[in-house]
Design a protein around this motif. Sequence first.
Motif, PDB file in Angstrom:
ATOM      1  N   ASP A  68      -8.662 -15.839  23.391  1.00 35.98           N
ATOM      2  CA  ASP A  68      -7.878 -17.041  23.680  1.00 35.98           C
ATOM      3  C   ASP A  68      -7.006 -16.831  24.913  1.00 35.98           C
ATOM      4  OD1 ASP A  68      -7.023 -19.726  23.118  1.00 35.98           O
ATOM      5  OD2 ASP A  68      -5.154 -18.909  22.351  1.00 35.98           O
TER       6      ASP A  68
ATOM      7  N   GLN B 275     -12.708 -14.406  12.371  1.00 37.47           N
ATOM      8  CA  GLN B 275     -11.672 -15.428  12.229  1.00 37.47           C
ATOM      9  C   GLN B 275     -11.151 -15.857  13.597  1.00 37.47           C
ATOM     10  OE1 GLN B 275      -8.572 -14.066   9.558  1.00 37.47           O
ATOM     11  NE2 GLN B 275     -10.054 -13.341   8.058  1.00 37.47           N
ATOM     12  N   THR B 276     -10.939 -14.886  14.480  1.00 31.82           N
ATOM     13  CA  THR B 276     -10.426 -15.183  15.820  1.00 31.82           C
ATOM     14  C   THR B 276     -11.408 -16.040  16.607  1.00 31.82           C
ATOM     15  OG1 THR B 276      -9.190 -13.091  15.876  1.00 31.82           O
ATOM     16  CG2 THR B 276      -9.649 -14.149  17.989  1.00 31.82           C
TER      17      THR B 276
ATOM     18  N   ASP C  51     -13.800 -17.948  15.350  1.00 32.28           N
ATOM     19  CA  ASP C  51     -13.895 -19.247  14.697  1.00 32.28           C
ATOM     20  C   ASP C  51     -12.732 -20.149  15.116  1.00 32.28           C
ATOM     21  OD1 ASP C  51     -14.740 -21.243  12.768  1.00 32.28           O
ATOM     22  OD2 ASP C  51     -13.126 -20.519  11.477  1.00 32.28           O
ATOM     23  N   THR C  52     -11.544 -19.581  15.169  1.00 31.95           N
ATOM     24  CA  THR C  52     -10.363 -20.344  15.586  1.00 31.95           C
ATOM     25  C   THR C  52     -10.513 -20.834  17.022  1.00 31.95           C
ATOM     26  OG1 THR C  52      -8.922 -19.095  14.087  1.00 31.95           O
ATOM     27  CG2 THR C  52      -7.863 -20.241  15.920  1.00 31.95           C
TER      28      THR C  52
ATOM     29  N   LYS D  41     -13.099 -23.689  17.291  1.00 32.01           N
ATOM     30  CA  LYS D  41     -12.539 -24.962  16.826  1.00 32.01           C
ATOM     31  C   LYS D  41     -11.538 -25.527  17.830  1.00 32.01           C
ATOM     32  CE  LYS D  41     -13.195 -24.440  11.815  1.00 32.01           C
ATOM     33  NZ  LYS D  41     -14.268 -23.444  11.876  1.00 32.01           N
ATOM     34  N   LYS D  42     -10.788 -24.630  18.477  1.00 30.66           N
ATOM     35  CA  LYS D  42      -9.826 -25.059  19.498  1.00 30.66           C
ATOM     36  C   LYS D  42     -10.550 -25.698  20.678  1.00 30.66           C
ATOM     37  CE  LYS D  42      -6.681 -23.156  22.989  1.00 30.66           C
ATOM     38  NZ  LYS D  42      -5.834 -21.999  23.397  1.00 30.66           N
TER      39      LYS D  42
END
Length: 251
Positions: free
Chosen positions: A181, A219-220, A222-223, A226-227
């Motif tokens: 990110d 998880q990272t 996937d987040t 979605k972002k």
Amino acid sequence: MSPELLFLPCAVRVETLKTTHFSVMNTSALIGKSHSKGKDNPVLQYVVKNSVREPPVMEKLRLKTMEDPWNIMMVPPEQVQLMANLIKLIKANKTIEVGMYTGYNTLNMALAIPEDGKVVACEIKEEYVNIGKPFFKEAGVEDKVDIRLQPALKTLDELLAAGEAETFDFVFIDADKTNYDNYYERSLQLVRKGGIIAIDNVLWSGRVVSPAEDDITSQTLDTLNKKLHKDERIDLSMLTVGDGLTLAFKR
């Protein structure tokens, strides 16, 4: 003939077709890379055989990289060719690679840009850089490759501090997933409107679909996925090539 006997063969056939179709979808949706998980997949190998046009110097570096025990990290030839075509399509001149590994895709990008172009290649392990350097020289692109042997975030921040925001055309992100990110946000500042940010490993062997509670990497990713889906600053395509490749086009 009873109704049960009349319709049973059709029902069995439909159920068989459903099961077969589901099985095919499961096995073909994410084939993987042609040199690792997809090396025995006949469809992917057909794609490689009938579409990849790999320059001899890139083939040499690929084969050299295959000697490394971590060669699964290498971007596959079918994916680097796609990115080279995108680089040519948007007439990219300034590019960044976040995580160069042995430089197979670095070389690919350097060959795709004009003579006055530049690839800022971010890497933290000198032993990997040293594998790629002789091949950059052989290809005659060593002057195009600006290797930054330090954490990629530091390099990206230095580029921003130097006033290079919105001057880059293409960025490829393929480094530590926990910083994805951060890499994305910096890259979005550095890329011009119409530029492309390519993000690797976004499907993570399918584990992003339902990440385990202790799987921070999935998880990272996937987040982030979605972002990006909701990010109005970009246009977006997520592809099943390799281990999943997202293309974000800056608006």
